[in-house]
Design a protein around this motif. Structure first.
Motif, short mmCIF file in Angstrom:
data_model
loop_
_atom_site.label_atom_id
_atom_site.label_comp_id
_atom_site.label_asym_id
_atom_site.label_seq_id
_atom_site.Cartn_x
_atom_site.Cartn_y
_atom_site.Cartn_z
N THR A 261 63.81 -0.63 35.31
CA THR A 261 63.97 -1.08 36.59
C THR A 261 65.18 -1.50 36.73
O THR A 261 65.88 -1.22 37.67
N LEU A 262 65.78 -2.22 35.82
CA LEU A 262 67.19 -2.85 35.81
C LEU A 262 68.19 -1.92 35.92
O LEU A 262 69.08 -1.88 36.87
N LEU A 263 68.09 -0.76 35.04
CA LEU A 263 69.02 0.36 35.25
C LEU A 263 68.59 1.12 36.49
O LEU A 263 69.99 1.42 36.98
N ASN A 264 67.79 1.34 36.86
CA ASN A 264 67.43 2.00 38.15
C ASN A 264 68.17 1.23 39.54
O ASN A 264 68.72 2.12 40.20
N LEU A 265 68.20 0.10 39.46
CA LEU A 265 68.82 -0.68 40.60
C LEU A 265 70.34 -0.61 40.42
O LEU A 265 71.07 -0.38 41.41
N ILE A 266 70.88 -0.76 39.18
CA ILE A 266 72.37 -0.66 39.23
C ILE A 266 72.70 0.97 39.44
O ILE A 266 73.62 0.99 39.88
N ALA A 267 71.75 1.93 38.99
CA ALA A 267 72.21 3.39 39.44
C ALA A 267 72.06 3.71 40.87
O ALA A 267 72.50 4.59 41.11
N GLY A 268 71.65 2.95 41.70
CA GLY A 268 70.94 2.88 42.97
C GLY A 268 69.85 4.10 43.23
O GLY A 268 69.64 4.37 44.27
N LEU A 269 69.10 4.23 42.17
CA LEU A 269 68.02 4.91 42.38
C LEU A 269 66.85 4.05 42.72
O LEU A 269 65.80 4.65 43.22
N ASP A 270 66.93 2.98 42.90
CA ASP A 270 65.88 2.08 43.28
C ASP A 270 66.50 0.90 44.14
O ASP A 270 67.63 0.70 44.00
#
Length: 242
Positions: free
Chosen positions: A58-67
């Protein structure tokens, strides 16, 4: 005496980030991340550790703008990622983020070179320039002899090197690696670990999500541990990654 200039802002800055699933904030949903914060300077190599369900992906997805977070802010290289719409988030990923996954996600009907060139084509880079950049990356990563080969004919370690080349195609300031050795044998895993060390030594900012403490120790200089969506500890190690 001249005043000391202030330090540069962090490349990645998450503040008071909360992300719920099962309905979102205010519905009793499960918090995947809860009041989490993370600050990463340019050129750092950071491992995000924790058990399954701790909030790493989830942390990575937030940084990637996927979430998007339900609360808090996500800023990467001066961009408020949490405020981006879908189209702007796609442009942001092309310019700012390189992503490497456990299972490579290469396109089997494209050659190695075509897979690597694809992000540049999506970003509008001139074809000749994209081909030169792809050839340079494949040579630097030791897989240039496979440029005309289809990914299914490569070993796992070779495919991951191709995936790294693709991730670096647009010279992103941030490289995100989600369990990059999880699908590899030990020899190939060490090969990828060595590659991440080399990228960090060259100044690339790297975030590695992993269950593997040995991988974290071998290719990063800082570990952030998550549990139940919260940051438990954040430790920089003094030893140099070799």
């Amino acid at each position: 005496m001249p005043s000391t200039p202030p330090p540069p802002p962090p490349l990645i800055d998450l503040r008071n980030v909360t992300r719920h699933y099962d309905g979102g904030l205010g519905t009793g949903g499960v918090p995947a991340l809860q009041d989490a914060g993370l600050s990463v300077a340019a050129g750092e190599a950071v491992a995000i550790l924790g058990p399954s369900g701790s909030g790493k992906s989830t942390l990575l997805n937030l940084i990637a703008g996927l979430d998007r977070p339900d609360e808090g802010s996500v800023t990467v290289d001066g961009v408020r990622v949490d405020r981006l719409g879908e189209a702007a988030a796609a442009r942001y990923r092309r310019a700012k983020i390189g992503m490497v996954f456990q299972f490579f996600h290469l396109l089997d009907d494209l050659t190695v070179a075509e897979n690597v060139v694809l992000p540049a084509q999506l970003a509008g880079m001139a074809r000749a320039e994209a081909r030169r950049r792809a050839a340079e990356l494949l040579e630097n990563l030791g897989v240039d002899r496979h440029s005309g080969t289809y990914p299914g004919r490569l070993s796992g370690g070779e495919r991951q090197r191709v995936a790294v080349a693709r991730a670096l195609m647009n010279r992103p300031p941030v490289l995100l690696a989600d369990e990059p050795t999880g699908a590899l044998d030990s020899a190939s895993g060490e090969d990828v670990s060595r590659l991440l060390r080399e990228l960090h030594a060259d100044g690339q900012t790297v975030l590695v999500v992993t269950h593997d403490l040995a991988l974290a120790r071998s290719c990063t200089t800082r570990t952030v541990r998550l549990a139940d969506g919260r940051v438990l500890d954040d430790n920089a190690r003094m030893e140099t990654v070799r």
